[in-house]
Write a protein that holds these residues in place. Structure first.
Motif, PDB file in Angstrom:
ATOM      1  N   GLY A   1       0.784  -1.224   0.000  1.00 27.49           N
ATOM      2  CA  GLY A   1       0.000   0.000   0.000  1.00 27.49           C
ATOM      3  C   GLY A   1       0.816   1.275   0.000  1.00 27.49           C
ATOM      4  N   ALA A   2       2.137   1.170   0.221  1.00 27.50           N
ATOM      5  CA  ALA A   2       2.988   2.361   0.190  1.00 27.50           C
ATOM      6  C   ALA A   2       2.990   2.949  -1.218  1.00 27.50           C
TER       7      ALA A   2
ATOM      8  N   THR B   1       2.078   2.060  -6.480  1.00 28.94           N
ATOM      9  CA  THR B   1       1.700   1.566  -5.153  1.00 28.94           C
ATOM     10  C   THR B   1       2.211   0.137  -4.976  1.00 28.94           C
ATOM     11  N   VAL B   2       2.864  -0.114  -3.860  1.00 25.48           N
ATOM     12  CA  VAL B   2       3.457  -1.424  -3.590  1.00 25.48           C
ATOM     13  C   VAL B   2       2.372  -2.474  -3.377  1.00 25.48           C
ATOM     14  N   ARG B   3       2.490  -3.574  -4.112  1.00 26.72           N
ATOM     15  CA  ARG B   3       1.636  -4.737  -3.886  1.00 26.72           C
ATOM     16  C   ARG B   3       2.331  -5.740  -2.968  1.00 26.72           C
TER      17      ARG B   3
ATOM     18  N   ASN C   1      18.280 -10.714  -3.408  1.00 27.25           N
ATOM     19  CA  ASN C   1      18.017  -9.419  -4.039  1.00 27.25           C
ATOM     20  C   ASN C   1      16.659  -8.866  -3.616  1.00 27.25           C
ATOM     21  N   PRO C   2      16.589  -7.565  -3.247  1.00 26.19           N
ATOM     22  CA  PRO C   2      15.291  -6.969  -2.947  1.00 26.19           C
ATOM     23  C   PRO C   2      14.469  -6.817  -4.221  1.00 26.19           C
ATOM     24  N   VAL C   3      13.206  -7.247  -4.161  1.00 30.39           N
ATOM     25  CA  VAL C   3      12.320  -7.241  -5.325  1.00 30.39           C
ATOM     26  C   VAL C   3      10.987  -6.648  -4.902  1.00 30.39           C
ATOM     27  N   VAL C   4      10.386  -5.842  -5.787  1.00 32.17           N
ATOM     28  CA  VAL C   4       9.112  -5.211  -5.475  1.00 32.17           C
ATOM     29  C   VAL C   4       8.107  -5.463  -6.600  1.00 32.17           C
ATOM     30  N   PHE C   5       6.854  -5.635  -6.210  1.00 35.04           N
ATOM     31  CA  PHE C   5       5.741  -5.740  -7.150  1.00 35.04           C
ATOM     32  C   PHE C   5       4.838  -4.522  -6.922  1.00 35.04           C
ATOM     33  N   PHE C   6       4.346  -3.924  -8.017  1.00 29.96           N
ATOM     34  CA  PHE C   6       3.453  -2.771  -7.909  1.00 29.96           C
ATOM     35  C   PHE C   6       2.070  -3.116  -8.449  1.00 29.96           C
TER      36      PHE C   6
END
Length: 209
Positions: A50-51, A69-71, A79-84
């Motif tokens: 939600g960020a 928005t971060v999912r 490794n740091p990984v992000v989904f939006f």
């Protein structure tokens, strides 16, 4: 990792600063994931579900003036990984590569071992207990931050010092100084290797015979 807390117009965000917390390096897999280069010491706090992040991208990018928005945030193979939200495939992820992420932060909040630019500008630069210059500005590069130093002699160009702990081990805002341990040649020219080997005097005076 960045050691500064970047500030973007507190006024436009109604008492908030915007802080740079990461850069999207490359797409990861086929489901919209992106690998992160982190500029924060607390990613689990910053990348909660939600960020919302403001994107720093070129004006020609379709993401200009947009947010994501971060999912989900996770660490995969170290490794740091992000989904939006709304980014569900590799093509969508590729469109965000190299974007820099900014997030709102309360004015009184600051991370450990991080400083606002305005706290660093004007600090004396000290090497071996001698003041050798002053910080005149901070430049934020994709790989790392740079302290731009004006030598106290007033001569020569400004010196770009990587703002990493190996070279800037101590920042004392209260005392008005930063301690530097730069590699040889960063603040002064090294003698020519051939001249040094031959014992040549480079000061302009002839060596005695």
């Amino acid at each position: 990792m960045s050691r500064t807390t970047d500030v973007v117009s507190a006024e436009r965000n109604q008492g908030k600063n915007q802080l740079r917390v990461g850069r999207l390096v490359k797409a990861h897999g086929l489901k919209g994931a992106l690998k992160l280069e982190l500029y924060t010491d607390n990613p689990e706090r910053r990348f909660v579900t939600g960020a919302e992040f403001t994107l720093q991208v070129p004006e020609a990018s379709p993401w200009h003036r947009k947010t994501v928005t971060v999912r989900e945030y996770r660490v995969m193979n170290g490794n740091p990984v992000v989904f939006f939200d709304g980014i569900d495939d590799r093509e969508g992820a590729d469109s965000l590569v190299r974007a820099i992420l900014w997030i709102d932060q309360d004015l009184e909040e600051i991370e450990d071992n991080a400083w606002y630019d305005h706290q660093l500008i004007g600090l004396d630069v000290v090497r071996d207990d001698v003041v050798i210059g002053a910080v005149v500005r901070v430049e934020h590069m994709p790989a790392q931050d740079l302290l731009i130093i004006k030598p106290s002699t007033g001569a020569g160009d400004e010196v770009m010092v990587p703002f990493v702990e190996a070279i800037v081990p101590s920042v004392d805002v209260a005392a008005g100084r930063v301690i530097v341990t730069p590699p040889a040649g960063l603040f002064e020219e090294l003698p020519d290797a051939a001249d040094a080997a031959d014992g040549v005097d480079t000061t302009g005076d002839a060596a005695p015979e």
